[in-house]
Design a protein around this motif. Structure first.
Motif, PDB file in Angstrom:
ATOM      1  N   ARG A  37      60.919 -36.542  64.096  1.00 58.71           N
ATOM      2  CA  ARG A  37      61.356 -36.290  62.817  1.00 58.71           C
ATOM      3  C   ARG A  37      61.925 -35.117  62.378  1.00 58.71           C
ATOM      4  N   VAL A  38      61.573 -33.993  63.085  1.00 63.95           N
ATOM      5  CA  VAL A  38      62.365 -32.853  62.902  1.00 63.95           C
ATOM      6  C   VAL A  38      63.854 -33.158  63.075  1.00 63.95           C
ATOM      7  N   TYR A  39      64.342 -33.614  64.210  1.00 66.30           N
ATOM      8  CA  TYR A  39      65.713 -33.902  64.368  1.00 66.30           C
ATOM      9  C   TYR A  39      66.294 -34.762  62.971  1.00 66.30           C
ATOM     10  N   LEU A  40      65.656 -35.804  62.689  1.00 67.76           N
ATOM     11  CA  LEU A  40      66.120 -36.625  61.406  1.00 67.76           C
ATOM     12  C   LEU A  40      65.921 -35.890  60.182  1.00 67.76           C
ATOM     13  N   PHE A  41      65.025 -35.364  59.851  1.00 68.09           N
ATOM     14  CA  PHE A  41      64.863 -34.407  58.814  1.00 68.09           C
ATOM     15  C   PHE A  41      66.119 -33.302  58.834  1.00 68.09           C
ATOM     16  N   ALA A  42      66.049 -32.641  59.955  1.00 66.31           N
ATOM     17  CA  ALA A  42      67.258 -31.433  59.933  1.00 66.31           C
ATOM     18  C   ALA A  42      68.580 -32.191  59.730  1.00 66.31           C
ATOM     19  N   ALA A  43      68.974 -33.199  60.308  1.00 67.36           N
ATOM     20  CA  ALA A  43      70.312 -33.871  60.141  1.00 67.36           C
ATOM     21  C   ALA A  43      70.447 -34.225  58.733  1.00 67.36           C
ATOM     22  N   GLU A  44      69.520 -34.905  58.217  1.00 64.88           N
ATOM     23  CA  GLU A  44      69.709 -35.181  56.669  1.00 64.88           C
ATOM     24  C   GLU A  44      69.957 -34.019  55.856  1.00 64.88           C
ATOM     25  N   TYR A  59      70.022 -32.343  68.060  1.00 58.62           N
ATOM     26  CA  TYR A  59      68.978 -33.155  68.842  1.00 58.62           C
ATOM     27  C   TYR A  59      68.667 -32.691  70.065  1.00 58.62           C
ATOM     28  N   VAL A  60      69.314 -32.191  70.914  1.00 65.56           N
ATOM     29  CA  VAL A  60      68.838 -31.505  72.130  1.00 65.56           C
ATOM     30  C   VAL A  60      67.676 -30.385  71.536  1.00 65.56           C
ATOM     31  N   SER A  61      68.275 -29.517  70.817  1.00 63.21           N
ATOM     32  CA  SER A  61      67.343 -28.553  70.340  1.00 63.21           C
ATOM     33  C   SER A  61      65.879 -28.945  69.968  1.00 63.21           C
ATOM     34  N   ALA A  62      65.913 -30.065  68.728  1.00 58.90           N
ATOM     35  CA  ALA A  62      64.625 -30.749  68.438  1.00 58.90           C
ATOM     36  C   ALA A  62      63.791 -31.186  69.675  1.00 58.90           C
ATOM     37  N   ALA A  63      64.407 -31.929  70.348  1.00 58.61           N
ATOM     38  CA  ALA A  63      63.626 -32.397  71.551  1.00 58.61           C
ATOM     39  C   ALA A  63      63.071 -31.398  72.469  1.00 58.61           C
ATOM     40  N   PHE A  64      63.575 -30.357  72.664  1.00 60.96           N
ATOM     41  CA  PHE A  64      63.068 -29.246  73.497  1.00 60.96           C
ATOM     42  C   PHE A  64      62.214 -28.161  72.680  1.00 60.96           C
ATOM     43  N   HIS A  65      62.277 -28.245  71.221  1.00 58.17           N
ATOM     44  CA  HIS A  65      61.571 -27.064  70.609  1.00 58.17           C
ATOM     45  C   HIS A  65      60.095 -26.774  70.910  1.00 58.17           C
ATOM     46  N   ASP A  66      59.556 -27.799  71.104  1.00 58.99           N
ATOM     47  CA  ASP A  66      57.906 -27.686  71.243  1.00 58.99           C
ATOM     48  C   ASP A  66      57.683 -28.026  72.768  1.00 58.99           C
ATOM     49  N   LEU A  67      58.604 -28.014  73.682  1.00 59.08           N
ATOM     50  CA  LEU A  67      58.178 -28.514  75.030  1.00 59.08           C
ATOM     51  C   LEU A  67      57.561 -27.357  75.761  1.00 59.08           C
ATOM     52  N   GLY A  68      57.659 -26.186  75.139  1.00 60.93           N
ATOM     53  CA  GLY A  68      56.931 -25.068  75.724  1.00 60.93           C
ATOM     54  C   GLY A  68      55.504 -24.920  75.559  1.00 60.93           C
ATOM     55  N   LEU A  69      55.093 -25.994  74.837  1.00 58.61           N
ATOM     56  CA  LEU A  69      53.583 -26.181  74.590  1.00 58.61           C
ATOM     57  C   LEU A  69      52.822 -26.867  75.742  1.00 58.61           C
ATOM     58  N   SER A  70      53.860 -27.681  76.513  1.00 59.22           N
ATOM     59  CA  SER A  70      53.294 -28.561  77.569  1.00 59.22           C
ATOM     60  C   SER A  70      53.022 -27.758  78.594  1.00 59.22           C
ATOM     61  N   LEU A 127      69.219 -25.477  60.765  1.00 57.65           N
ATOM     62  CA  LEU A 127      68.720 -26.948  60.347  1.00 57.65           C
ATOM     63  C   LEU A 127      67.143 -27.106  61.312  1.00 57.65           C
ATOM     64  N   LEU A 128      67.428 -26.544  62.440  1.00 55.42           N
ATOM     65  CA  LEU A 128      66.315 -26.951  63.217  1.00 55.42           C
ATOM     66  C   LEU A 128      65.023 -26.291  62.543  1.00 55.42           C
ATOM     67  N   PHE A 129      65.146 -24.978  62.077  1.00 55.93           N
ATOM     68  CA  PHE A 129      64.047 -24.328  61.391  1.00 55.93           C
ATOM     69  C   PHE A 129      63.813 -25.137  60.075  1.00 55.93           C
ATOM     70  N   SER A 130      64.625 -25.394  59.422  1.00 51.22           N
ATOM     71  CA  SER A 130      64.186 -26.156  57.958  1.00 51.22           C
ATOM     72  C   SER A 130      63.753 -27.497  58.417  1.00 51.22           C
ATOM     73  N   GLY A 131      63.971 -28.136  59.430  1.00 52.66           N
ATOM     74  CA  GLY A 131      63.544 -29.569  59.849  1.00 52.66           C
ATOM     75  C   GLY A 131      62.112 -29.323  60.211  1.00 52.66           C
TER      76      GLY A 131
END
Length: 215
Positions: A37-44, A59-70, A127-131
């Protein structure tokens, strides 16, 4: 690079597909759907603002942005945002992405919870921040096209998201609460750790080892 602008389309590239595989392997369903959702919101948001941005890098940024939680990507003492940024750096470097683009993705992920800064940086960072802000806090909800929002949420549902994302945050840095100092995530530690209080900046100044004089 992808050429389609369909509401729920993601870049149709090898890099994006591999990023999706990593996200699917290491993230919960809640974090996976959130990241999409973050990517799609940000891209729009980028298209609405007529920004020139790299959809694949965003997209890669959105995919990895919360992987530090894992657990797979979490360090013992770094901010989870930095852990995710470092993971993205390694992923992009393996794929021979130019260093300047890697740095953009790193900044986007490392700063995705830092308000007041990213709007002055590269479009992918802003855009990543706003998404993220739209999906987590509802920032810009009223000005974002409702039909697009509904289509994105239908494709990637927000199942128990409000309570679930807070628990996901805490689960990602419960072992290193000190890493949240000076960030909005300190609020999460104070909510879930009994008696925990994030250091106060004024107290840190007052307790500095320097003498309270010109000596």
């Amino acid at each position: 690079m992808t050429t389609t602008h369909t509401t729920t389309a993601i870049p149709d590239t090898r890099l994006a597909k591999e990023a999706t595989e990593i996200l699917r392997e290491h993230a919960t369903d809640l974090i996976f759907n959130h990241s999409m959702r973050v990517y799609l919101f940000a891209a729009e948001q980028g298209r609405q603002a007529k920004l020139q941005f790299d959809p694949e890098l965003l997209y890669v940024s959105a995919a990895f942005h919360d992987l530090g939680l894992s657990e797979s990507f979490s360090s013992s003492d770094e901010r989870f945002e930095v852990d995710g940024a470092n993971a993205a750096r390694q992923f992009l470097a393996i794929h021979k992405i130019p260093e300047n683009q890697i740095q953009v993705a790193w900044r986007a992920i490392a700063l995705h919870t830092t308000p007041g800064v990213t709007q002055y940086m590269e479009p992918e960072v802003a855009l990543l921040f706003s998404g993220v802000g739209l999906d987590v806090l509802g920032d810009g909800f009223d000005v974002f096209p409702s039909d697009v929002r509904e289509e994105v949420v239908a494709a990637y549902p927000r199942i128990d998201f409000k309570a679930g994302i807070v628990k996901a945050f805490f689960g990602g840095f419960a072992h290193k609460p000190a890493s949240t100092w000076g960030t909005v995530k300190a609020d999460v530690c104070e909510r879930f750790i009994s008696g925990y209080k994030s250091p106060n900046f004024c107290d840190l100044i007052a307790n500095s080892p320097f003498a309270n004089s010109n000596a």
